[in-house]
Write a protein that holds these residues in place. Structure first.
Motif, PDB file in Angstrom:
ATOM      1  N   GLY A 151     -80.237  59.949  52.303  1.00  0.00           N
ATOM      2  CA  GLY A 151     -81.944  60.543  51.504  1.00  0.00           C
ATOM      3  C   GLY A 151     -82.100  59.534  50.292  1.00  0.00           C
ATOM      4  N   GLY A 152     -81.674  58.608  50.157  1.00  0.00           N
ATOM      5  CA  GLY A 152     -81.982  57.411  49.386  1.00  0.00           C
ATOM      6  C   GLY A 152     -82.326  57.621  47.713  1.00  0.00           C
ATOM      7  N   ASP A 153     -81.475  58.399  47.257  1.00  0.00           N
ATOM      8  CA  ASP A 153     -81.407  59.230  45.810  1.00  0.00           C
ATOM      9  C   ASP A 153     -79.927  59.076  45.159  1.00  0.00           C
ATOM     10  N   ASN A 154     -79.394  59.285  46.348  1.00  0.00           N
ATOM     11  CA  ASN A 154     -77.822  58.768  45.425  1.00  0.00           C
ATOM     12  C   ASN A 154     -76.926  57.838  45.879  1.00  0.00           C
ATOM     13  N   VAL A 155     -76.602  57.128  44.890  1.00  0.00           N
ATOM     14  CA  VAL A 155     -75.575  55.804  45.827  1.00  0.00           C
ATOM     15  C   VAL A 155     -73.678  55.742  45.087  1.00  0.00           C
ATOM     16  N   ILE A 156     -73.208  55.013  45.775  1.00  0.00           N
ATOM     17  CA  ILE A 156     -71.773  55.464  45.814  1.00  0.00           C
ATOM     18  C   ILE A 156     -71.592  53.702  45.635  1.00  0.00           C
ATOM     19  N   VAL A 157     -70.902  53.553  44.166  1.00  0.00           N
ATOM     20  CA  VAL A 157     -70.107  52.223  43.831  1.00  0.00           C
ATOM     21  C   VAL A 157     -68.415  52.121  44.217  1.00  0.00           C
ATOM     22  N   GLY A 158     -68.137  50.976  44.496  1.00  0.00           N
ATOM     23  CA  GLY A 158     -66.897  50.570  44.402  1.00  0.00           C
ATOM     24  C   GLY A 158     -66.480  49.587  43.675  1.00  0.00           C
ATOM     25  N   GLY A 180     -60.222  49.977  41.360  1.00  0.00           N
ATOM     26  CA  GLY A 180     -60.181  51.461  42.105  1.00  0.00           C
ATOM     27  C   GLY A 180     -60.930  52.455  41.067  1.00  0.00           C
ATOM     28  N   LYS A 181     -61.871  52.757  40.997  1.00  0.00           N
ATOM     29  CA  LYS A 181     -62.714  53.416  40.711  1.00  0.00           C
ATOM     30  C   LYS A 181     -64.380  53.300  41.494  1.00  0.00           C
ATOM     31  N   LEU A 182     -64.738  54.486  41.489  1.00  0.00           N
ATOM     32  CA  LEU A 182     -65.626  54.717  43.084  1.00  0.00           C
ATOM     33  C   LEU A 182     -66.577  55.642  41.750  1.00  0.00           C
ATOM     34  N   CYS A 183     -67.987  55.237  41.880  1.00  0.00           N
ATOM     35  CA  CYS A 183     -69.432  55.476  40.781  1.00  0.00           C
ATOM     36  C   CYS A 183     -70.149  56.153  41.799  1.00  0.00           C
TER      37      CYS A 183
END
Length: 679
Positions: free
Chosen positions: A563-570, A574-577
């Motif tokens: 959808g383009g409005d959400n992003v995940i970052v590693g 060991g944390k995921l945002c």
């Protein structure tokens, strides 16, 4: 037989003269000789010739004739398996009579014209014959009428008021004067009561006095004396009540030995027992407590120095604090079982890429090879020996351009995969054809950032950068792609156009070393992830739109929601945002999942799934539902932990990618094995 039938019909006509109860579907003959209103077929001649006697027509109410069975008001089921049904008035057992079968009942019904008026009495185990009048009453009750014919349920209304010579049924006289003037007799009565109250002749009940007592061991916070002005009242903490060891004559097991008393001196003061039990013969021989004055002073000092603040203790069930997550069964399908293994590489597989149709998968390894696999069978279609460490690969998302971008050592290699129809392959070869006169970079730069060179060995194009390339990503239309060079200069992030063989650097300055870059799935937006931040640029306006603050130690990978409005970052800790760009520039959720560095994060194109791989040889699969309603936050639910890869040189799972159409997950491990996980 015919004569008896005629007499039987005549008797029926007599009964049905007023209200006939004869109907073929009202009552029928039962198995146990119950009441039957069916035609018996034959009747006795004596019944038609002789009139019925008065004894037969008499009332058979149980109020006049005492019951034979004196067993009492008990269920008859108790005698179901017994030979008797009860006891008579003398105490003798009343034997059950033999019940006749259906054939005997039918023959008796045919021989006896009065058999249809017989009813079986279960309580006394006998048959009772009802009269004609009782049969008529039963028939009228079955039809919903009154039992007796001489009763009229709807009599005519009789008006008792006489209207003759009356103008109106009520009096129309004017109101008398006494109704408007206060009554003097009531006034005299009130004066009399007032005089009696003043003289004490009439005394009222005194209000009940509340008892002046309280619970000795009750809660002191609810008493009325504690409601003071100013400082809030705080009850003094109650000391613990004495136990068995504080008794003047305790049991032997509570009295310590001399060795135990000596060992108390070696303990810390806070762990040392405050009281040592002793034994006395009588209460008079108990000495005074040597610490009574000191402990009393300390207690009074604690009460005096107590801070006047009230902290309410709330008893909360820890289970109620857990979020109410849906069941895993309701969130299926999602990958959870290893279905297939792709083996062929001899070194760690560092990167994966799945073709847009889901039929092929490409893998790059440290053994210097790039392999194309068929997903359904696991067959290795092609192998290219590129002669260097393959660190990252990306398949062109356009279905008519089977071109693979691979980072080999320091440079980028564009390969024609040669899958699909001949027309598609010819178009790919045409795109990968390069002329000697093709522009290499912007004319303003003295030293070009990228040189497009023909690779004769692999029949492709090599993009030679000024420094080592770390990441490559395609635009969703398949013509543009970006490469990331981790350096601090202006050429750290480059944009390339395949059709024109052109490269340029769009950013003049970046706030840190870039780690990864990705295109927006549908808009002209561009995401650049540095070690601390994620910057969102508008390529059309050439300006910074947002700056996402991760708060992580170092970002390692990034993935954009379809959808383009959400992003995940590693990150490497060991944390995921999870970022909701419409909500805030800070993380919506931060998940501490892995114990080592996160190597890759990815979203599924179709299903609400995302995953993360790590160096700890595990892959976490999550359910991530993004709602169209902007007022509703995304739903994130952990689903499965996938394990199976073995560690090699301290490294675990190096990359993970979802199938574009199915809920399948591909993982690449340092053990040189590619695994496919399915539902």
């Amino acid at each position: 037989m015919g004569h008896n039938e005629g007499e039987h019909e005549q008797e029926r006509d007599d009964l049905s003269a007023d209200d006939s109860l004869w109907s073929d579907d009202v009552w029928s003959e039962g198995d146990e000789g119950s009441l039957s209103f069916e035609d018996s077929g034959e009747g006795s001649e004596a019944e038609s010739d002789e009139p019925e006697e008065a004894a037969v027509e008499s009332d058979s109410s149980e109020d006049e004739v005492a019951p034979k069975n004196t067993v009492g008001d008990v269920p008859l089921e108790w005698y179901k398996n017994e030979e008797h049904i009860g006891y008579d008035i003398s105490g003798r057992k009343i034997k059950k009579r033999d019940r006749e079968g259906r054939i005997e009942a039918y023959l008796r019904n045919a021989d006896d014209a009065k058999n249809w008026r017989k009813i079986y009495d279960e309580y006394n185990d006998e048959e009772v014959q009802i009269t004609k009048e009782e049969a008529k009453i039963i028939s009228r009750m079955l039809k919903g009428k009154t039992p007796h014919t001489n009763v009229d349920p709807y009599p005519d209304y009789v008006d008792w008021f006489e209207y003759d010579d009356k103008g109106h049924p009520l009096s129309s006289a004017p109101e008398p004067k006494r109704r408007f003037v206060p009554s003097k007799w009531e006034q005299k009565k009130v004066v009399k009561l007032v005089r009696a109250i003043r003289n004490g002749w009439i005394k009222f009940d005194k209000p009940k006095e509340e008892p002046n007592f309280y619970h000795l061991w009750g809660d002191e916070t609810d008493t009325a004396d504690n409601k003071r002005q100013g400082l809030s009242y705080i009850p003094a903490p109650k000391p613990n009540l004495p136990g068995h060891e504080e008794s003047y004559n305790p049991s032997v097991e509570y009295i310590p030995t001399q060795e135990e008393i000596d060992s108390y001196q070696l303990m810390y003061e806070e762990d040392r027992p405050k009281f040592i039990p002793r034994r006395f013969e009588s209460l008079r021989s108990v000495p005074a407590y040597e610490k009574a004055l000191r402990e009393g002073f300390d207690r009074c000092l604690d009460l005096y120095l107590c801070p006047r603040t009230r902290k309410k203790r709330i008893n909360i069930n820890p289970e109620s604090l857990k979020p109410k997550l849906p069941s895993k069964k309701d969130l299926r399908p999602y990958p959870k079982t290893c279905y297939l293994e792709f083996k062929g590489h001899s070194a760690p597989v560092k990167s994966l890429s799945v073709e847009i149709t889901g039929q092929w998968i490409a893998s790059g390894s440290s053994d210097g090879t790039i392999r194309i696999w068929e997903v359904e069978t696991g067959r290795c279609l092609k192998v290219w020996n590129v002669g260097g460490d393959v660190r990252h690969i990306a398949w062109n998302p356009a279905p008519d351009r089977p071109i693979l971008a691979a980072i080999v050592d320091h440079d980028l290699l564009l390969l024609n995969v040669e899958v699909g129809s001949e027309e598609v392959q010819m178009k790919s070869k045409e795109l990968l054809r390069i002329d000697e006169s093709a522009p290499e970079d912007d004319a303003d730069d003295k030293k070009p950032a990228v040189r497009w060179v023909k690779n004769e060995k692999l029949d492709g194009i090599t993009l030679i950068h000024h420094k080592a390339v770390s990441n490559v990503d395609w635009h969703f239309k398949g013509d543009y792609f970006t490469t990331v060079v981790p350096s601090g200069d202006t050429r750290a992030v480059l944009l390339h156009q395949l059709s024109k063989k052109h490269s340029h650097h769009p950013f003049s300055k970046l706030p840190g070393l870039p780690v990864a870059a990705a295109f927006h799935p549908s808009q002209k937006m561009f995401f650049v992830a540095t070690k601390k931040f994620v910057q969102v640029y508008d390529l059309q306006k050439a300006q910074l739109v947002k700056k996402l603050e991760s708060g992580l130690r170092e970002i390692s990978s990034i993935s954009i929601h379809p959808g383009g409005d959400n992003v995940i970052v590693g990150s490497k800790d060991g944390k995921l945002c999870w970022f909701d760009t419409d909500l805030s520039t800070r993380p919506y959720k931060t998940l501490k999942t892995h114990s080592k560095d996160i190597t890759s994060v990815t979203f599924h194109r179709k299903y609400p799934l995302f995953a993360s791989s790590s160096e700890d040889c595990s892959v976490y699969v999550f359910h991530g539902m993004v709602y169209s309603d902007l007022n509703q936050n995304p739903l994130i639910v952990p689903l499965e932990i996938l394990r199976g890869h073995s560690s090699s040189d301290g490294r675990g799972v190096l990359d993970c990618k979802f199938h574009p159409k199915q809920p399948w997950l591909f993982t690449a491990g340092a053990d040189s094995v590619i695994r496919l996980y399915c539902d």
